[in-house]
Scaffold this motif. Structure first.
Motif, PDB file in Angstrom:
ATOM      1  N   PHE A  17       0.845  -1.206   0.000  1.00 15.22           N
ATOM      2  CA  PHE A  17       0.000   0.000   0.000  1.00 15.22           C
ATOM      3  C   PHE A  17       0.878   1.254   0.000  1.00 15.22           C
ATOM      4  CE2 PHE A  17      -2.660   3.195   2.111  1.00 15.22           C
ATOM      5  CZ  PHE A  17      -3.799   3.102   1.344  1.00 15.22           C
ATOM      6  N   ALA A  44      -5.003  -4.048  -0.439  1.00 18.12           N
ATOM      7  CA  ALA A  44      -6.230  -4.232   0.336  1.00 18.12           C
ATOM      8  C   ALA A  44      -6.742  -5.659   0.193  1.00 18.12           C
ATOM      9  CB  ALA A  44      -7.294  -3.237  -0.136  1.00 18.12           C
ATOM     10  N   ALA A  47      -4.715  -7.969   2.405  1.00 18.17           N
ATOM     11  CA  ALA A  47      -5.104  -7.805   3.812  1.00 18.17           C
ATOM     12  C   ALA A  47      -6.439  -8.489   4.081  1.00 18.17           C
ATOM     13  CB  ALA A  47      -5.180  -6.316   4.148  1.00 18.17           C
ATOM     14  N   LEU A  48      -7.396  -8.324   3.153  1.00 17.86           N
ATOM     15  CA  LEU A  48      -8.717  -8.933   3.351  1.00 17.86           C
ATOM     16  C   LEU A  48      -8.606 -10.452   3.443  1.00 17.86           C
ATOM     17  CD1 LEU A  48     -11.103  -6.885   1.041  1.00 17.86           C
ATOM     18  CD2 LEU A  48     -11.414  -7.293   3.464  1.00 17.86           C
ATOM     19  N   PHE A  51      -6.933 -11.479   6.796  1.00 13.86           N
ATOM     20  CA  PHE A  51      -7.849 -11.319   7.932  1.00 13.86           C
ATOM     21  C   PHE A  51      -8.949 -12.368   7.888  1.00 13.86           C
ATOM     22  CE2 PHE A  51      -6.530  -6.674   7.988  1.00 13.86           C
ATOM     23  CZ  PHE A  51      -5.730  -6.831   9.106  1.00 13.86           C
ATOM     24  N   TRP A  55      -9.755 -14.906  10.957  1.00 18.15           N
ATOM     25  CA  TRP A  55     -11.059 -14.938  11.619  1.00 18.15           C
ATOM     26  C   TRP A  55     -11.831 -16.210  11.273  1.00 18.15           C
ATOM     27  CZ3 TRP A  55     -12.663 -11.881  15.468  1.00 18.15           C
ATOM     28  CH2 TRP A  55     -12.074 -10.617  15.617  1.00 18.15           C
ATOM     29  N   ASP A  57     -13.511 -16.662   8.534  1.00 19.27           N
ATOM     30  CA  ASP A  57     -14.784 -16.095   8.082  1.00 19.27           C
ATOM     31  C   ASP A  57     -14.700 -15.922   6.568  1.00 19.27           C
ATOM     32  OD1 ASP A  57     -17.206 -14.748   7.984  1.00 19.27           O
ATOM     33  OD2 ASP A  57     -16.225 -12.803   8.225  1.00 19.27           O
TER      34      ASP A  57
ATOM     35  N   TYR B 175      -8.757   0.038   1.591  1.00 24.03           N
ATOM     36  CA  TYR B 175      -7.770  -0.449   2.557  1.00 24.03           C
ATOM     37  C   TYR B 175      -8.267  -0.227   3.989  1.00 24.03           C
ATOM     38  CZ  TYR B 175      -3.228  -2.027   4.058  1.00 24.03           C
ATOM     39  OH  TYR B 175      -2.239  -2.772   4.613  1.00 24.03           O
ATOM     40  N   LEU B 177     -11.348  -0.204   4.863  1.00 24.33           N
ATOM     41  CA  LEU B 177     -12.381  -1.233   5.041  1.00 24.33           C
ATOM     42  C   LEU B 177     -11.747  -2.560   5.449  1.00 24.33           C
ATOM     43  CD1 LEU B 177     -15.135  -1.713   2.383  1.00 24.33           C
ATOM     44  CD2 LEU B 177     -13.849  -3.667   3.124  1.00 24.33           C
ATOM     45  N   ALA B 178     -10.620  -2.908   4.780  1.00 25.86           N
ATOM     46  CA  ALA B 178      -9.951  -4.166   5.105  1.00 25.86           C
ATOM     47  C   ALA B 178      -9.440  -4.149   6.545  1.00 25.86           C
ATOM     48  CB  ALA B 178      -8.798  -4.406   4.127  1.00 25.86           C
ATOM     49  N   LEU B 179      -8.892  -3.017   6.991  1.00 22.83           N
ATOM     50  CA  LEU B 179      -8.371  -2.959   8.361  1.00 22.83           C
ATOM     51  C   LEU B 179      -9.506  -3.035   9.384  1.00 22.83           C
ATOM     52  CD1 LEU B 179      -5.476  -0.333   8.273  1.00 22.83           C
ATOM     53  CD2 LEU B 179      -5.394  -2.794   7.969  1.00 22.83           C
ATOM     54  N   TYR B 181     -12.279  -4.554   8.963  1.00 23.23           N
ATOM     55  CA  TYR B 181     -12.685  -5.963   8.956  1.00 23.23           C
ATOM     56  C   TYR B 181     -11.695  -6.793   9.776  1.00 23.23           C
ATOM     57  CZ  TYR B 181     -13.381 -10.687   7.213  1.00 23.23           C
ATOM     58  OH  TYR B 181     -13.582 -12.034   7.125  1.00 23.23           O
ATOM     59  N   GLY B 182     -10.406  -6.495   9.636  1.00 27.01           N
ATOM     60  CA  GLY B 182      -9.418  -7.237  10.403  1.00 27.01           C
ATOM     61  C   GLY B 182      -9.583  -7.033  11.903  1.00 27.01           C
ATOM     62  N   ALA B 183      -9.970  -5.812  12.294  1.00 31.76           N
ATOM     63  CA  ALA B 183     -10.089  -5.529  13.722  1.00 31.76           C
ATOM     64  C   ALA B 183     -11.342  -6.145  14.316  1.00 31.76           C
ATOM     65  CB  ALA B 183     -10.095  -4.013  13.945  1.00 31.76           C
ATOM     66  N   THR B 184     -12.434  -6.195  13.551  1.00 34.62           N
ATOM     67  CA  THR B 184     -13.708  -6.595  14.136  1.00 34.62           C
ATOM     68  C   THR B 184     -14.204  -7.943  13.633  1.00 34.62           C
ATOM     69  OG1 THR B 184     -14.902  -5.447  12.398  1.00 34.62           O
ATOM     70  CG2 THR B 184     -14.438  -4.196  14.384  1.00 34.62           C
ATOM     71  N   GLY B 185     -13.673  -8.438  12.519  1.00 35.79           N
ATOM     72  CA  GLY B 185     -14.129  -9.720  11.992  1.00 35.79           C
ATOM     73  C   GLY B 185     -15.520  -9.657  11.403  1.00 35.79           C
ATOM     74  N   LEU B 187     -18.212  -7.395   8.482  1.00 35.60           N
ATOM     75  CA  LEU B 187     -18.359  -6.352   7.479  1.00 35.60           C
ATOM     76  C   LEU B 187     -19.680  -5.621   7.612  1.00 35.60           C
ATOM     77  CD1 LEU B 187     -16.874  -8.238   4.419  1.00 35.60           C
ATOM     78  CD2 LEU B 187     -16.018  -6.086   5.319  1.00 35.60           C
ATOM     79  N   ASN B 203      -6.091  -5.119  18.268  1.00 27.82           N
ATOM     80  CA  ASN B 203      -7.183  -4.878  17.332  1.00 27.82           C
ATOM     81  C   ASN B 203      -7.640  -3.429  17.357  1.00 27.82           C
ATOM     82  OD1 ASN B 203      -7.049  -7.477  16.658  1.00 27.82           O
ATOM     83  ND2 ASN B 203      -9.064  -8.072  17.409  1.00 27.82           N
ATOM     84  N   LEU B 206      -5.666  -1.527  14.892  1.00 33.60           N
ATOM     85  CA  LEU B 206      -6.171  -1.769  13.532  1.00 33.60           C
ATOM     86  C   LEU B 206      -7.438  -0.970  13.279  1.00 33.60           C
ATOM     87  CD1 LEU B 206      -5.948  -5.605  12.808  1.00 33.60           C
ATOM     88  CD2 LEU B 206      -4.788  -3.764  11.623  1.00 33.60           C
TER      89      LEU B 206
END
Lengths: 102, 486
Positions: A17, A44, A47-48, A51, A55, A57, B175, B177-179, B181-185, B187, B203, B206
Motif C-alpha cells: 500500500f 487491500a 489484507a482482506l 484477515f 477470523w 470467516d 484499505y 475497510l480491510a483494516l 474488517y481485520g479488527a472486528t471480523g 463487514l 485490534n 487496527l
C-alpha cells in the motif's frame, strides 16, 4: 510446518500500500499513477484474505472478488479516459493538464 | 443444510426502478430520441420516490431488509433517498434545456446519470460495508464518465483529475475497510458496532487505523480539505449540468455513506471524531478563504461547495440522534439551493466555463425572474434567516456545539460571516444599474430550467418559513440511532 502468522501478511500488504501511495505521489504519467492505484487495491485484497483466514470467516474472501471486479471496471473507465486525453494531446503527462486553476 | 438466500424485492424496488431507467436508456438509446428517454427517466425517478415513501416504517414497525440485513430500507435510507431523487430530477430537468448546447445530448448521458443514481441509492440503503463499497464505486465510475463525456479539452482535463484522485480515494477507503474488517471480523454495520465494544489493544490499533483511512477515503469523495484539491477543477471544468449533479447528488450520497459508517458502525470507535474535527476546521478555512478570491461565478460556486462540505460535516460530530436529523435537513436544503443556483448558471452562461461575477451586474434589468431567484439562492447559501439555509446551518452548528465542539462552532460562525461577503457581493451586483451590454446567452425558451429554479426557490423559502415540513419527518432520534441495525 506452521503457516505464516497473519501479521506477516498484513505487514506485506501495508508495504504494498505504501509503495502504491508513493507511486501515485511521485509518478507524473497518468498510466503509472493508475498502475500504482491498482497496487493499492491489491494490497487491500491481500489484507482482506489474510484477515478472513485468521477470523475463519468467508465474508472477507468474497469481498476480495468484489474488489477485483471493481478494479476491473475501474481499469475499463480509466483507460478509456486516458485514451481520450492521449488522442487530443499526444501525451499522458499530468503536468500538461493545467488549464483549470485558481 | 443450506438456507435459501434472503431476497426481498420490496426494499430493493426504489433501486431497481432507477436501474431500469439506466438499462432502458442504454438499450433504447438506439431507437428513441434522447428527450423521450429523459422523460421516461423522470417518470421512473418519481416512481422510485413513491416506492420509497411506501417503505416508510411507522413507530414500532421494523424496517424492511433484504440479503440478511445487507440492504436496509430504514427511515434514514428513505429520507436520504428522497433527497437524492430530488437532486437527480433537478439535474435531468436542467439537462433538457442545456444538454444540446453543451454537446451532451446523447442517450449515454442519461444512462450514466441513472447508473450513478443507482449507486447513490445503494449507499443510502446499505447495511454493510460491501454494499456501500459497490454503491460508491458504481456512483464514482459513472461520475468519472459524466465529467469527461463532453468532447472538450476542459471536460477531459476535469475527468482525468476526477478519475485519478477519485480512484486514489477509493483505494484508501478499501484499505481502511480491510483494516476495520481485520479488527472486528465483521463487514456488517451492526456487527462492527457490536465488536467495537470489547477489543484487544492490538485490534484497537487496527480499528483506529482503518477508521482514519475510511475517513480519508470519504474525505476525497465529499471534498474535505486537504483532500478537496480536485473539487474546484472538476466542478468548473465539467459541463454545468454535470457540475450540478456532482455537487448535489454525489455529495449527498457520500455523506449518506459517512453517516452510515461513522454515525452507525463506528459510533463507539475512538479518535476519528478528533481527526474529523481537524479536517472540518481546515475545510472551513480553505473553502471560505478561496471563495473570497474567485472572479468566475461557477468556480466560486465550486469553492462554496467545498466550504459547505465543512458546514455539513459538522453535523456528523453531533450525537447520532441530533446530528443525523441536522444532516438530513441540511442535505436537502443544500441540494435545492445549489441545484437552483447552478441551473441559473447553466441557463445564462455563454460557454461552459460559466460567467464572471462582474457579468452579473444589472441582471435584474435583463432577466428579473432569474435575478430574484439567484439572489434568493445566494442568500440561502449564505445562511440568511428567511431562507432554509439558515436553519440548516443552525442545526448543524447546534449538533456540534451540544456535543462539546465549542471552538469548532465558533470557527464555523466566523467562517459563515466571511461567507456573507462572497455570497452577497454577486447578489448586490444583480440589482446594480445596468451599464454593461448583456453577456448572457440570448436565445431560447427554457421551460424545464424555469420549472426547476421555481420549485427550488419555492422549496427553500417554504422550508425556511416552515422548517417542520421536512424536519418533522427527521426529528425522531430513533431513526438515526438505529443506523447500524439491531
Amino acid at each position: 510446518m506452521d503457516p505464516a502468522p497473519t501479521t506477516y501478511y498484513v505487514a506485506l500488504s501495508g508495504l504494498l500500500f505504501a509503495i502504491g501511495m508513493m507511486g501515485v505521489l511521485t509518478r507524473r504519467t497518468a498510466i503509472m499513477m493508475f498502475l500504482s492505484v491498482e497496487l493499492m487495491l491489491n494490497a487491500a485484497n491481500l489484507a482482506l484474505v489474510a484477515f478472513a483466514r485468521s477470523w475463519g470467516d468467508l465474508a472477507g474472501q468474497t469481498a476480495v472478488f468484489i474488489v477485483m471486479t471493481l478494479a476491473a471496471a475501474e481499469v475499463a473507465i480509466g483507460l478509456a479516459i486516458i485514451v481520450a486525453i492521449f488522442r487530443q494531446r499526444e501525451t499522458t503527462n499530468v503536468d500538461v493538464l493545467a488549464t483549470l486553476k485558481g | 443444510m443450506l438456507t435459501p438466500p434472503d431476497v426481498a424485492l420490496a426494499p430493493l424496488l426504489p433501486i431497481l426502478l432507477v436501474l431500469a431507467g439506466a438499462v432502458s436508456s442504454t438499450v433504447l438509446g438506439f431507437h428513441l430520441p434522447r428527450r423521450t428517454l429523459t422523460a421516461i427517466n423522470l417518470v421512473l425517478l418519481l416512481l422510485s420516490a413513491a416506492a420509497m415513501a411506501l417503505l416508510w416504517s411507522g413507530p414500532g414497525e421494523l424496517p424492511a431488509t433484504a440479503f440478511g440485513g445487507s440492504l436496509r430500507a430504514d427511515n434514514a435510507a428513505v429520507l436520504l433517498g428522497l433527497t437524492i431523487v430530488a437532486g437527480s430530477m433537478m439535474a435531468l430537468l436542467v439537462s433538457l434545456d442545456t444538454a444540446y448546447r453543451a454537446r451532451l445530448s446523447f442517450p449515454e448521458f442519461d444512462a450514466m446519470l441513472m447508473y450513478a443514481v443507482t449507486g447513490t441509492l445503494l449507499i443510502a440503503f446499505s447495511g454493510d460495508l460491501i454494499v456501500m463499497l459497490i454503491g460508491l464505486e458504481v456512483m464514482s465510475l459513472a461520475s468519472y464518465v459524466l465529467a469527461t463525456l463532453q468532447d472538450s479539452r476542459r471536460a477531459e482535463e476535469s475527468g482525468l483529475k476526477y478519475f485519478l484522485l477519485g480512484s486514489v480515494g477509493s483505494a484508501v477507503l478499501i484499505y481502511g475497510l480491510a483494516l476495520v474488517y481485520g479488527a472486528t471480523g465483521s463487514l456488517s454495520y451492526g456487527g462492527i458496532a457490536a465488536a467495537t465494544a470489547g477489543l484487544t489493544p492490538g485490534n484497537l490499533g487496527l480499528l483506529v487505523g482503518g477508521a482514519l483511512l475510511l475517513l480519508a477515503g470519504f474525505g476525497f469523495k465529499v471534498a474535505l480539505a486537504p483532500f478537496h484539491q480536485w473539487t474546484p477543477d472538476v466542478y468548473s471544468g465539467a459541463p454545468t449540468t454535470v457540475s450540478l449533479f456532482l455537487s448535489t447528488v454525489v455529495k449527498v450520497a457520500a455523506f449518506a455513506g459517512m453517516l452510515r459508517v461513522f454515525g452507525g458502525a463506528l459510533q463507539n470507535a475512538p479518535f476519528w471524531a478528533s481527526a474529523l474535527q481537524l479536517l472540518i476546521a481546515a475545510t472551513l478555512i480553505v473553502g471560505n478563504a478561496a471563495s473570497l478570491f474567485q472572479t468566475n461565478f461557477k468556480r466560486m460556486l465550486a469553492y462554496s461547495a467545498v466550504a459547505h462540505t465543512g458546514f455539513l460535516a459538522m453535523a456528523l460530530l453531533g450525537t447520532p440522534g441530533l446530528g443525523g436529523a441536522a444532516l438530513g435537513y441540511y442535505l436537502l436544503v443544500y441540494t435545492l439551493m445549489t441545484g437552483a443556483a447552478l441551473a441559473i448558471v447553466a441557463a445564462l452562461q455563454r460557454t461552459e466555463a460559466g460567467m464572471n461575477i462582474s457579468d452579473l451586474r444589472g441582471l435584474y434589468h435583463r432577466h428579473p425572474g432569474y435575478a430574484v431567484a439567484l439572489a434568493a439562492c445566494l442568500a440561502s447559501l449564505a445562511g440568511l434567516p428567511p431562507f432554509a439555509g439558515f436553519f440548516g446551518k443552525y442545526l448543524a452548528f447546534q449538533a456540534a456545539f451540544q456535543n462539546g465542539y465549542v471552538w469548532l462552532s465558533i470557527l464555523a460562525v466566523l467562517a459563515s460571516v466571511a461567507a456573507l461577503v462572497y455570497y452577497l457581493r454577486p447578489a448586490m451586483l444583480l440589482f446594480m444599474p445596468d451599464r454593461t451590454p448583456a453577456r448572457e446567452y440570448p436565445h431560447g425558451q427554457r421551460p424545464a430550467t424555469n420549472l426547476t429554479v421555481a420549485l427550488g426557490v419555492a422549496a427553500i423559502t417554504v422550508l425556511g418559513l416552515l422548517p417542520n415540513l421536512w424536519y418533522g419527518w427527521l426529528a425522531d432520534p430513533a431513526i438515526w440511532e438505529l443506523l447500524a441495525g439491531r
